[in-house]
Write a protein that holds these residues in place. Structure first.
Motif, PDB file in Angstrom:
ATOM      1  N   GLY B 127       0.812  -1.221   0.000  1.00 30.16           N
ATOM      2  CA  GLY B 127       0.000   0.000   0.000  1.00 30.16           C
ATOM      3  C   GLY B 127       0.843   1.267   0.000  1.00 30.16           C
ATOM      4  O   GLY B 127       0.433   2.295   0.548  1.00 30.16           O
ATOM      5  N   VAL B 128       2.019   1.203  -0.620  1.00 25.93           N
ATOM      6  CA  VAL B 128       2.944   2.348  -0.612  1.00 25.93           C
ATOM      7  C   VAL B 128       2.860   3.096  -1.947  1.00 25.93           C
ATOM      8  O   VAL B 128       3.049   2.488  -3.014  1.00 25.93           O
ATOM      9  CB  VAL B 128       4.397   1.860  -0.381  1.00 25.93           C
ATOM     10  N   PRO B 129       2.585   4.406  -1.942  1.00 25.29           N
ATOM     11  CA  PRO B 129       2.598   5.168  -3.190  1.00 25.29           C
ATOM     12  C   PRO B 129       4.001   5.159  -3.801  1.00 25.29           C
ATOM     13  O   PRO B 129       4.992   5.197  -3.069  1.00 25.29           O
ATOM     14  CB  PRO B 129       2.234   6.594  -2.747  1.00 25.29           C
ATOM     15  N   TRP B 130       4.028   5.114  -5.123  1.00 23.08           N
ATOM     16  CA  TRP B 130       5.357   5.141  -5.746  1.00 23.08           C
ATOM     17  C   TRP B 130       5.348   5.985  -7.009  1.00 23.08           C
ATOM     18  O   TRP B 130       4.315   6.135  -7.664  1.00 23.08           O
ATOM     19  CB  TRP B 130       5.903   3.747  -5.971  1.00 23.08           C
ATOM     20  N   ILE B 131       6.492   6.553  -7.275  1.00 22.33           N
ATOM     21  CA  ILE B 131       6.656   7.466  -8.400  1.00 22.33           C
ATOM     22  C   ILE B 131       7.742   6.882  -9.302  1.00 22.33           C
ATOM     23  O   ILE B 131       8.800   6.468  -8.818  1.00 22.33           O
ATOM     24  CB  ILE B 131       7.062   8.876  -7.910  1.00 22.33           C
ATOM     25  N   ASP B 132       7.443   6.846 -10.578  1.00 23.75           N
ATOM     26  CA  ASP B 132       8.357   6.204 -11.517  1.00 23.75           C
ATOM     27  C   ASP B 132       8.699   7.172 -12.646  1.00 23.75           C
ATOM     28  O   ASP B 132       7.813   7.874 -13.146  1.00 23.75           O
ATOM     29  CB  ASP B 132       7.675   4.957 -12.100  1.00 23.75           C
ATOM     30  N   ALA B 133       9.946   7.220 -13.013  1.00 24.38           N
ATOM     31  CA  ALA B 133      10.348   8.087 -14.125  1.00 24.38           C
ATOM     32  C   ALA B 133      11.267   7.315 -15.061  1.00 24.38           C
ATOM     33  O   ALA B 133      11.899   6.330 -14.666  1.00 24.38           O
ATOM     34  CB  ALA B 133      11.061   9.334 -13.615  1.00 24.38           C
ATOM     35  N   ALA B 134      11.299   7.763 -16.296  1.00 25.77           N
ATOM     36  CA  ALA B 134      12.177   7.141 -17.294  1.00 25.77           C
ATOM     37  C   ALA B 134      12.525   8.178 -18.348  1.00 25.77           C
ATOM     38  O   ALA B 134      11.827   9.192 -18.491  1.00 25.77           O
ATOM     39  CB  ALA B 134      11.489   5.936 -17.929  1.00 25.77           C
ATOM     40  N   VAL B 135      13.593   7.890 -19.074  1.00 26.63           N
ATOM     41  CA  VAL B 135      14.030   8.791 -20.147  1.00 26.63           C
ATOM     42  C   VAL B 135      14.281   7.984 -21.408  1.00 26.63           C
ATOM     43  O   VAL B 135      14.542   6.784 -21.351  1.00 26.63           O
ATOM     44  CB  VAL B 135      15.326   9.551 -19.761  1.00 26.63           C
ATOM     45  N   ASP B 136      14.160   8.646 -22.535  1.00 27.68           N
ATOM     46  CA  ASP B 136      14.500   8.037 -23.814  1.00 27.68           C
ATOM     47  C   ASP B 136      15.425   9.003 -24.536  1.00 27.68           C
ATOM     48  O   ASP B 136      14.996  10.074 -24.997  1.00 27.68           O
ATOM     49  CB  ASP B 136      13.223   7.785 -24.622  1.00 27.68           C
ATOM     50  N   ALA B 137      16.692   8.634 -24.595  1.00 27.33           N
ATOM     51  CA  ALA B 137      17.691   9.562 -25.132  1.00 27.33           C
ATOM     52  C   ALA B 137      17.473   9.838 -26.610  1.00 27.33           C
ATOM     53  O   ALA B 137      17.645  10.972 -27.069  1.00 27.33           O
ATOM     54  CB  ALA B 137      19.089   8.988 -24.902  1.00 27.33           C
ATOM     55  N   SER B 138      17.082   8.815 -27.369  1.00 29.25           N
ATOM     56  CA  SER B 138      16.972   9.010 -28.817  1.00 29.25           C
ATOM     57  C   SER B 138      15.840   9.968 -29.170  1.00 29.25           C
ATOM     58  O   SER B 138      15.950  10.739 -30.120  1.00 29.25           O
ATOM     59  CB  SER B 138      16.762   7.672 -29.515  1.00 29.25           C
ATOM     60  N   GLY B 139      14.759   9.941 -28.389  1.00 33.43           N
ATOM     61  CA  GLY B 139      13.643  10.824 -28.693  1.00 33.43           C
ATOM     62  C   GLY B 139      13.615  12.072 -27.829  1.00 33.43           C
ATOM     63  O   GLY B 139      12.673  12.860 -27.929  1.00 33.43           O
ATOM     64  N   LEU B 140      14.590  12.233 -26.965  1.00 36.16           N
ATOM     65  CA  LEU B 140      14.622  13.335 -25.986  1.00 36.16           C
ATOM     66  C   LEU B 140      13.300  13.385 -25.215  1.00 36.16           C
ATOM     67  O   LEU B 140      12.651  14.433 -25.116  1.00 36.16           O
ATOM     68  CB  LEU B 140      14.897  14.677 -26.662  1.00 36.16           C
ATOM     69  N   LEU B 141      12.903  12.227 -24.705  1.00 45.97           N
ATOM     70  CA  LEU B 141      11.646  12.113 -23.965  1.00 45.97           C
ATOM     71  C   LEU B 141      11.929  11.886 -22.491  1.00 45.97           C
ATOM     72  O   LEU B 141      12.885  11.190 -22.131  1.00 45.97           O
ATOM     73  CB  LEU B 141      10.822  10.940 -24.507  1.00 45.97           C
ATOM     74  N   VAL B 142      11.107  12.475 -21.665  1.00 47.49           N
ATOM     75  CA  VAL B 142      11.170  12.259 -20.217  1.00 47.49           C
ATOM     76  C   VAL B 142       9.742  12.014 -19.755  1.00 47.49           C
ATOM     77  O   VAL B 142       8.821  12.731 -20.167  1.00 47.49           O
ATOM     78  CB  VAL B 142      11.716  13.497 -19.478  1.00 47.49           C
ATOM     79  N   ARG B 143       9.544  10.999 -18.923  1.00 46.66           N
ATOM     80  CA  ARG B 143       8.189  10.792 -18.424  1.00 46.66           C
ATOM     81  C   ARG B 143       8.211  10.504 -16.931  1.00 46.66           C
ATOM     82  O   ARG B 143       9.213  10.024 -16.378  1.00 46.66           O
ATOM     83  CB  ARG B 143       7.490   9.650 -19.145  1.00 46.66           C
TER      84      ARG B 143
END
Lengths: 169, 400
Positions: B127-143
């Motif tokens: 029951g723990v909130p969690w935050i996830d991030a990732a990057v895509d270097a080829s598309g210059l994407l961050v989420r």
């Protein structure tokens, strides 16, 4: 601690696995539980005898286990275990490991059995990146010998056309 | 309740967060997390060591090369804010007792789909909130995504399709390449990682301050830095493969050495003390009774234990001295009272390999549901609980 999706998956695998076994003369499926089976193959494969000679054998056992997270995450080291014989001679088998490549989550029991069968009979084997390099090298120099068993795993119905020949009067 | 913004927060108001991964994204987090006012404790988890090649894409200095990533970032956080209790676990998160994840929030900075899947599962059960991030270097994407476990909430796997599971499976090493496999390197520039870290820190601050109105719960923000646009995506829960179980995990002060297997099985029952029909599992830790020697083919009966916690000294074949393994086929996820003799029921859980912080689940065979207990002091307990924090940390962990 119930998981309806997984339980449904297991019941389906049991049904499909047993159906396949009933249509094959080359393997038997021995369920230990819904999530655990021993697949006993009676096809031709290779073993190395005590004298070092590589000979054909016709009995091979592989353990198959579906951990409870199998529909989401398949660890090949857990799912497949080479049980017998320990002197098996194959680039993809080093007991207790057998490598059929990547296993996708929720890959069915019948698919696993087909892939293991193809490994045992040398219809499929690794010539690069093998578990046993010396066996891969040995096999590479004897490609004309494979597969060691060409029979289809599933018995095929024999549909021969039958005609009534009328004798000329 | 503290109403004076200048007054120091009471210890009970302080939060604990766990940061998984100290690479492209995670190496940028300490300087931001250390400045969030109500964080009292941070756990860093990363099994790797900084290498020369990391200098380009990770927020580190040359002197960090050769040092454990988790340790470097824990020390860095202490420099930013010495009041924060920073701890380092130089291990894979999957190898830590699940109770370590009992924190106020998990910040996932990993590049592996499999690890992300593990964090999702553990966080959800606890029951723990969690935050996830990732990057895509080829598309210059961050989420960035935020997940709040709840009966109808969206989990990380809700948006997965066959292709996502395929990618996760390809990360898994094949038996032919044990030691290989793993996710492909992101090769992302440090700028992308720092943006992702900033997004995580922003959502973390909202989460910990209780600003759920503006939290990105169940949604994703993606920044397209090539075309200077951003997208907010809401996910729907349709046919998720994950069971979404949220457990009520009851703390048990007793250490694994003070609880026998029979006593733990008895926790499943109605208090009568009977263990008939009861079964026990330790999340993520299968049981085994035998070992196999690949070198000579010898099978050795070793007594009931957790397969991945067999001490190295016992992982030797008595016949030939070779290294032994537990075969997948010999593993069991649960141990039931029916298969145990009296002597086994009297064994302490520690003798099986159960550690402080493990989540032990007990149930009655064939009955849906079960009870869950976290044993002993969990290192990740609330930051304000100094009485707990004063105890020694988990034996396998490195404290900064």
């Amino acid at each position: 601690m119930s998981d309806d999706v997984f339980e449904g998956f297991l019941k389906q695998q049991f049904a499909e696995g047993m159906a396949l076994a009933s249509q094959s003369d080359l393997f038997e499926l021995l369920p230990q539980d819904l999530d655990r089976y021993v697949a006993s193959f009676h096809c031709k494969g290779l073993v190395r005898g005590r004298d070092g000679e590589v000979v054909e054998a016709s009995e091979f056992h592989v353990g198959i286990w579906f951990p409870s997270d199998y529909c989401r995450h398949a660890d090949p080291l857990k799912v497949l275990t080479w049980l017998y014989p320990l002197n098996v001679w194959h680039p993809n088998v080093r007991p207790p490991l057998i490598c059929i490549g990547h296993i996708m989550p929720a890959m069915g029991l019948a698919d696993l059995i087909y892939q293991v069968y193809e490994i045992i009979t040398y219809q499929n084997f690794a010539t690069h990146d093998p578990l046993r390099g010396e066996v891969a090298e040995w096999a590479w120099n004897r490609m004309d010998r494979f597969p060691v068993d060409r029979r289809p795993l599933k018995r095929r119905a024999l549909n021969l056309p039958v005609k009534n020949e009328v004798q000329p009067q | 309740m503290n109403t004076n913004p200048r007054a120091p927060l009471a210890e009970s108001d302080l939060k604990t967060v766990l940061i998984a991964g100290a690479g492209n994204i995670g190496s940028g987090l300490p300087t931001m997390i250390g400045r969030i006012p109500n964080i009292g404790k941070v756990l860093f988890v990363d099994p790797q060591v900084y290498e020369e090649k990391n200098l380009r894409g990770q927020d580190i200095s040359r002197s960090d090369v050769g040092k454990p990533k988790a340790l470097v970032q824990a020390r860095r956080l202490r420099r930013v804010n010495p009041a924060i209790d920073a701890r380092a676990f130089c291990e894979r998160i999957e190898d830590l007792p699940l109770g370590v994840m009992q924190v106020d929030s998990i910040l996932s900075c990993v590049d592996s789909w499999g690890v992300r899947q593990y964090i999702n599962q553990g966080a959800w059960h606890l029951g723990v909130p969690w935050i996830d991030a990732a990057v895509d270097a080829s598309g210059l994407l961050v989420r960035v995504n935020v997940y709040l476990p709840g009966a109808d909430s969206i989990c990380a796997e809700c948006g997965w399709d066959e292709e996502d599971y395929r990618i996760a499976a390809l990360e898994q090493p094949r038996p032919c390449e044990v030691g290989g496999g793993g996710p492909a390197a992101t090769n992302a520039p440090v700028s992308l990682g720092l943006i992702a870290a900033g997004l995580i820190a922003t959502e973390c601050q909202k989460l910990l301050s209780g600003d759920h109105e503006h939290l990105l719960a169940g949604r994703q923000v993606m920044l397209d830095l090539r075309d200077h646009t951003h997208f907010v995506t809401a996910f729907r829960r349709t046919h998720c493969r994950f069971n979404h179980e949220i457990w009520v995990v009851e703390p048990r002060e007793a250490s694994p050495a003070a609880v026998t297997l029979g006593q733990a099985l008895g926790w499943a029952g109605n208090g009568s003390g009977s263990v008939e029909g009861c079964e026990l599992r330790v999340e993520g830790q299968p049981f085994a009774r035998t070992q196999f020697c690949p070198a000579c083919g010898n099978h050795e009966t070793i007594g009931l234990c957790l397969a991945h916690r067999i001490p190295p000294a016992r992982r030797r074949c008595p016949a030939c001295g070779g290294a032994t393994v537990v075969r997948g086929f010999d593993m069991r996820e649960a141990v039931g009272s029916a298969g145990l003799d009296r002597e086994e029921l009297r064994r302490p859980l520690s003798a099986l390999g159960v550690q402080t912080g493990d989540v032990v689940s007990v149930s009655i065979h064939g009955v849906a549901g079960g009870k869950h207990f976290v044993l002993g002091e969990s290192t990740s307990k609330r930051a304000g609980d100094r009485r707990q924090a004063a105890r020694p940390p988990l034996s396998q962990s490195v404290r900064s």
